[in-house]
Structure formats: structure tokens, C-alpha cells
Write a protein that holds these residues in place. Sequence first.
Motif, PDB file in Angstrom:
ATOM      1  N   UNK A  95       0.856  -1.183   0.000  1.00 54.80           N
ATOM      2  CA  UNK A  95       0.000   0.000   0.000  1.00 54.80           C
ATOM      3  C   UNK A  95       0.893   1.234   0.000  1.00 54.80           C
ATOM      4  N   UNK A  96       0.416   2.294  -0.649  1.00 54.46           N
ATOM      5  CA  UNK A  96       1.181   3.549  -0.690  1.00 54.46           C
ATOM      6  C   UNK A  96       0.219   4.719  -0.838  1.00 54.46           C
ATOM      7  N   UNK A  97       0.675   5.863  -0.366  1.00 60.58           N
ATOM      8  CA  UNK A  97      -0.079   7.101  -0.475  1.00 60.58           C
ATOM      9  C   UNK A  97       0.926   8.216  -0.758  1.00 60.58           C
ATOM     10  N   UNK A  98       0.723   8.925  -1.864  1.00 56.96           N
ATOM     11  CA  UNK A  98       1.678   9.943  -2.268  1.00 56.96           C
ATOM     12  C   UNK A  98       1.022  11.258  -2.620  1.00 56.96           C
TER      13      UNK A  98
ATOM     14  N   UNK B  28      -2.056  10.239  -5.056  1.00 51.86           N
ATOM     15  CA  UNK B  28      -2.083   8.876  -5.570  1.00 51.86           C
ATOM     16  C   UNK B  28      -2.193   7.895  -4.417  1.00 51.86           C
ATOM     17  N   UNK B  29      -3.180   7.012  -4.482  1.00 54.91           N
ATOM     18  CA  UNK B  29      -3.352   5.952  -3.487  1.00 54.91           C
ATOM     19  C   UNK B  29      -3.363   4.621  -4.227  1.00 54.91           C
ATOM     20  N   UNK B  30      -2.562   3.673  -3.745  1.00 58.37           N
ATOM     21  CA  UNK B  30      -2.434   2.383  -4.426  1.00 58.37           C
ATOM     22  C   UNK B  30      -2.455   1.262  -3.400  1.00 58.37           C
TER      23      UNK B  30
ATOM     24  N   UNK C 208      -3.598  -5.129  -8.532  1.00 59.82           N
ATOM     25  CA  UNK C 208      -3.376  -3.866  -7.823  1.00 59.82           C
ATOM     26  C   UNK C 208      -4.363  -2.821  -8.324  1.00 59.82           C
ATOM     27  N   UNK C 209      -4.718  -1.924  -7.421  1.00 65.34           N
ATOM     28  CA  UNK C 209      -5.687  -0.860  -7.686  1.00 65.34           C
ATOM     29  C   UNK C 209      -5.024   0.473  -7.375  1.00 65.34           C
ATOM     30  N   UNK C 210      -5.272   1.483  -8.234  1.00 67.06           N
ATOM     31  CA  UNK C 210      -4.670   2.803  -8.039  1.00 67.06           C
ATOM     32  C   UNK C 210      -5.711   3.881  -8.322  1.00 67.06           C
ATOM     33  N   UNK C 211      -5.761   4.876  -7.436  1.00 71.84           N
ATOM     34  CA  UNK C 211      -6.625   6.046  -7.605  1.00 71.84           C
ATOM     35  C   UNK C 211      -5.719   7.276  -7.716  1.00 71.84           C
ATOM     36  N   UNK C 212      -5.988   8.113  -8.727  1.00 72.57           N
ATOM     37  CA  UNK C 212      -5.167   9.300  -8.967  1.00 72.57           C
ATOM     38  C   UNK C 212      -6.086  10.516  -9.107  1.00 72.57           C
ATOM     39  N   UNK C 213      -5.853  11.517  -8.276  1.00 76.60           N
ATOM     40  CA  UNK C 213      -6.577  12.783  -8.356  1.00 76.60           C
ATOM     41  C   UNK C 213      -5.591  13.851  -8.825  1.00 76.60           C
ATOM     42  N   UNK C 214      -5.914  14.523  -9.947  1.00 80.02           N
ATOM     43  CA  UNK C 214      -4.984  15.478 -10.554  1.00 80.02           C
ATOM     44  C   UNK C 214      -5.729  16.768 -10.862  1.00 80.02           C
ATOM     45  N   UNK C 215      -5.128  17.921 -10.487  1.00 76.85           N
ATOM     46  CA  UNK C 215      -5.744  19.208 -10.815  1.00 76.85           C
ATOM     47  C   UNK C 215      -4.655  20.258 -10.970  1.00 76.85           C
ATOM     48  N   UNK C 216      -5.058  21.458 -11.449  1.00 80.37           N
ATOM     49  CA  UNK C 216      -4.104  22.550 -11.615  1.00 80.37           C
ATOM     50  C   UNK C 216      -4.712  23.850 -11.096  1.00 80.37           C
TER      51      UNK C 216
ATOM     52  N   UNK D 162      -8.649   9.473 -12.084  1.00 76.62           N
ATOM     53  CA  UNK D 162      -8.271   8.246 -12.795  1.00 76.62           C
ATOM     54  C   UNK D 162      -8.380   7.057 -11.859  1.00 76.62           C
ATOM     55  N   UNK D 163      -8.957   5.983 -12.400  1.00 79.14           N
ATOM     56  CA  UNK D 163      -9.041   4.702 -11.704  1.00 79.14           C
ATOM     57  C   UNK D 163      -8.335   3.651 -12.566  1.00 79.14           C
ATOM     58  N   UNK D 164      -7.337   2.976 -11.981  1.00 80.44           N
ATOM     59  CA  UNK D 164      -6.595   1.945 -12.700  1.00 80.44           C
ATOM     60  C   UNK D 164      -6.662   0.639 -11.925  1.00 80.44           C
ATOM     61  N   UNK D 165      -6.956  -0.424 -12.653  1.00 81.19           N
ATOM     62  CA  UNK D 165      -7.029  -1.752 -12.045  1.00 81.19           C
ATOM     63  C   UNK D 165      -6.348  -2.744 -12.982  1.00 81.19           C
TER      64      UNK D 165
END
Length: 549
Positions: A172-175, A206-208, A226-234, A242-245
Motif C-alpha cells: 500500500x502507498x499514499x503519495x 495517488x493511493x495504491x 493492484x488498484x490505483x486512484x489518482x486525483x490530478x488538478x491545476x 483516474x481509476x486503474x485496475x
Amino acid sequence: MNTLKINQQKTFFLAAIAAASLLPGSKANAQETLKQETIDIISTNQPKLRDAYKLNLTASLPSVDTSRPVLKYQIPALNLNFMYQATPLKPLALGRDSLGNLQNNFVKLGYGNLQTPYVQAGFGSGRHENYNYGLYVNYTGSKDQDLEDKKYSNLNVLASGTYLTEKLKFDASLGYDRNTVHYYGYNHDTASFKTSDLAQTFNQVTAAVGVENRPQNDWAFTFKPDVKFILFNDSYKRTENTFQFKIPIRKQVFEDIYVGAEGVFDLSTYKVDNGKAINNNIVAIHPAVDIIKPGFVLHAGVNPTWSNGQFKLLPDIVNESHLIKKKLILSSGWISYFEKNSYRNLANKNPFLAGLADDMLNTRVEEKYTGIKGTLGSHFNYNTKFAAVTWYDQPLFINDTLDSKRFITVNETMLRAFQLHAEIGYIEEEKFQVRVSFDWYNYNKQEKEVKPWHLAPFQGDLFAQYTIGRKFHLKADLFALSGSYYLLPNKDFDKTSSAWDLNAGASYDIGKNFGLWVNANNIFNSHYQRYYLYPTYGFNIVGGVMIKF
């Protein structure tokens, strides 16, 4: 027939008569007259050997003695007296682990000439049988002394951990990443802007989470979802979620044959403030068979892929054959895949991008290549590849005609090129290593655009590292970059200049816990432009101290 005649002489017979007269009872007549006689002997002489007597012997084995002998031993008892008495055996406790304590934590601090603070730190849990965790922090930034708006800053924070059970491994990771740049690509003599109007900040969370089984042997069934959630803004209220599986599975079915498959779900949604949402989804399945033999490797598969509702069946074939074991390996393949043109991916390539186009499509890349690679002796290694590459729906960056300091993307429906890749390296344990590599693209056909805007045809790199006495470390990196075409507001085009960029660094370990370091970048002080109107920073040097504990 042999005839033998014997004549008796007179003297012979006289001697015989005289002897006879001396015998008792014999009568002698001295006055008797002696007579001469002749004897003829006739006989047949046939020499002949006697027949030999032959013995007839017949060999035979003696009969087997099946009786079990009875053996009796008589060992006399010896009474010996020893002065030394052995101690009884007892189990000994295992000694302590000979490995020393790990230096799980470090802090790296420095400062540079372009008002460049540098902070880097890492903290770890150390050795544990069932778990480990760590925290990493990095911050740096620079400000050009000549241009006030030419500055940036970068912050990275990452926490990760692993938990082990008898059969499973959990990760698990959180960045968090924060990257701030400024739009300084304009004529500073004729225009001026507020700093707040030029700043652009990208935020990413990013949470994975992943799990992996721990097989006991090579024949076991393996999986690693593995599952990854990515929140991106400017700063301009553009957001992308983004949801990646991914779920790869693999199984060995024979001694040298493996079968596997991977399911991929990459779903993104891009939104602009008070605007419509743009969905960008890729779904793919990657079944494949791997044949791994001594001197031969074959990966054969297909990639059925759905990109924004369009289906493509993509090839995935790679082969390696050893012509000379480990020294000369023929590598060839025919592969195809999708590069996702999300806002996050494009902003990482060009941070001066002004949003995402409404009609943006994902890029399908197809490569057909061949080459050789291998090792020379015990220190040299090399790798070469010649490929024909085709990009479908490739985004190209051009300066916005309404605001030249920002870039927009145009879609090139098909772009073709020949690629030549080569690299060679030399490694001598951990003491010395050097590597040189380059990529050259011959862009030969575009369907829509006049030139492949901001795509550099040539990139080269020469890297060297040397350690003296295990404490003094030296490194150097030389980059070569060719110029690229850019589009002018009047629809004309020009080309940026090629450039050389040399970086060098050194570090020295003072004892076990302290060290000094220094890095010098762009030693040639060349202000080349990777993107038109955006010259790079000149010479900068950063140095500081490293603390390990």
C-alpha cells in the motif's frame, strides 16, 4: 631301399676265436683253418613318429556352498583409564545475527547559486519479518537571476508499506506531488504580467493497494492484482480523476512453457470549471504464452483493446535467440500498444500546456524491430535495435496563436519513422562503470502536419561513475539533443538549435554517518530550448551535507 654290406676283417675274427677258446668247456682246434664270410643285410627304413596321446578336459564350476557359516568372535575386554573426562553433549544457542544495523534514515540538505534550496529525507522501519514501512520527502526549487518569472518548485511526499503473511504479500502507498512552474515564455521587454497570472501549480494525490501470492515453487499459480486512484488538478480548476485496475496471472504448465493473462482497466474523467466532462477509457486483455529454453525465448500473445469505444486487436510477439551463448543474441518483435493521452500524462511531458483538447484521442503505437545484444567478456554489454515505428493519433505541441507562452495540442493522424537505438556499457563491480546510448528517429511521413512539431530526432547520453577508496564517488552525465521544428504564428516554421548539456557530481563519506556532496548542472551554460520560447536554466551548482542514521 638301402643296402648295407659289412666285411669282417681277419683280425676281428681272430680275436673272437681266441676269446672263445678260453671259456670253459669250449673246444678249440688251433690247427683249424679260418674262413672268410660275407653278410648282406637288406631292409626298408621308414621313419615314423608315434601317435600322441591327447587328454580331453571338460571345465566345470564347483558347486555353490549355500550353507551359512557360523563365525564366533571373542574380543577381550580392555579396561583403559583416561585422565580426561569428556563433558556431556548439550545444545548450544544460536549466535546473534552477524548483520549490522541498517541505516534506515537519512537527511540530505543543500543550497545552490540559483536560490536553490534542496531537502531530501527518508525514514524506514528497518528489518522486520512480517512488515516494513517508509516515508520519503523531497523538495527543491530554483529562480533565475535574470528573469524574475523564470522559477519553479517541486514537492514530493510518499508513504508506503508492505505486510507479509505465509501465503500473501500486501502493498500500500499514499503519495502527494506538487509541481509549480511559471509561464515565462514571452518577450520580457515588451510585455509584463503579474506573478499570479503566470503561476501554474499541479497537484496530484495517488493511493495504491496491491496483493501478491507467495508461491512455494516455480510451478505454482501466481497473481498480482493492484488498484490505483489518482486525483490530478491545476491552478485553473482543471481536474482529472483516474481509476486503474490491473490483474496479471501466470502459471507454468510444462518445464519451459508458461501461460498468463493480464486484465487492464484505465478509466479517466477530465473536467473544466463549468465545462463538460471528457471520458477517456482504455480496457484491454493481454493473454500470452512464454516459451523459455536455454538460448531461446519466445513471448507470443495478442492484446484485444478497447480505447474510447473503438476495438483493436494488437500483436504482441517478441523473440530472443542466442546465436552465440550470451555473447550474440538476436532480438526481434512485432508489438503494438496504446499510450494514454490524459491531461496528467501530457502535462508531465510539457508543463506549459493549456489544458486538454476536446477531441483528444489515445495514441496507438506499432513497432516492428530487430537487433542484436549480448555481452563481450566479463565487463562489456551492448544492445542495438532497428525499428519501423508508426504512431496513430499522435499529439504534437504548438504555441497557441492567442497566447504564445502556452501550448496547445494538434492531432497527427499518422506519423512514421525509422528508429535506431544503440547502447554499450562497461561495468567493473561497484568501482567503475560507463555507458553510452543514443536514439535516432528518421521521421519520414506525416499525414496532416507539415513537421513533427517539438519532437527531437536525436538524443544521446554518456554516463560515467567512479569510486575511489569506497568513500569518494565521482559521476558525470553528458547529454546531446538535436533541434526540433516549431510552428510560428504566421504558419511558417523554424527549428531550435541543438545542444550539449554536461552534469557532474561528487560525494565523500566522512565516517559512517556523515558525508558531503556537490552537483553541477549545465556546466556548458547553454540556454537551449526544448520547447520554443522556453530556454533552460544556465549553469547551476548545489552542494550540502548527507546525514545517515
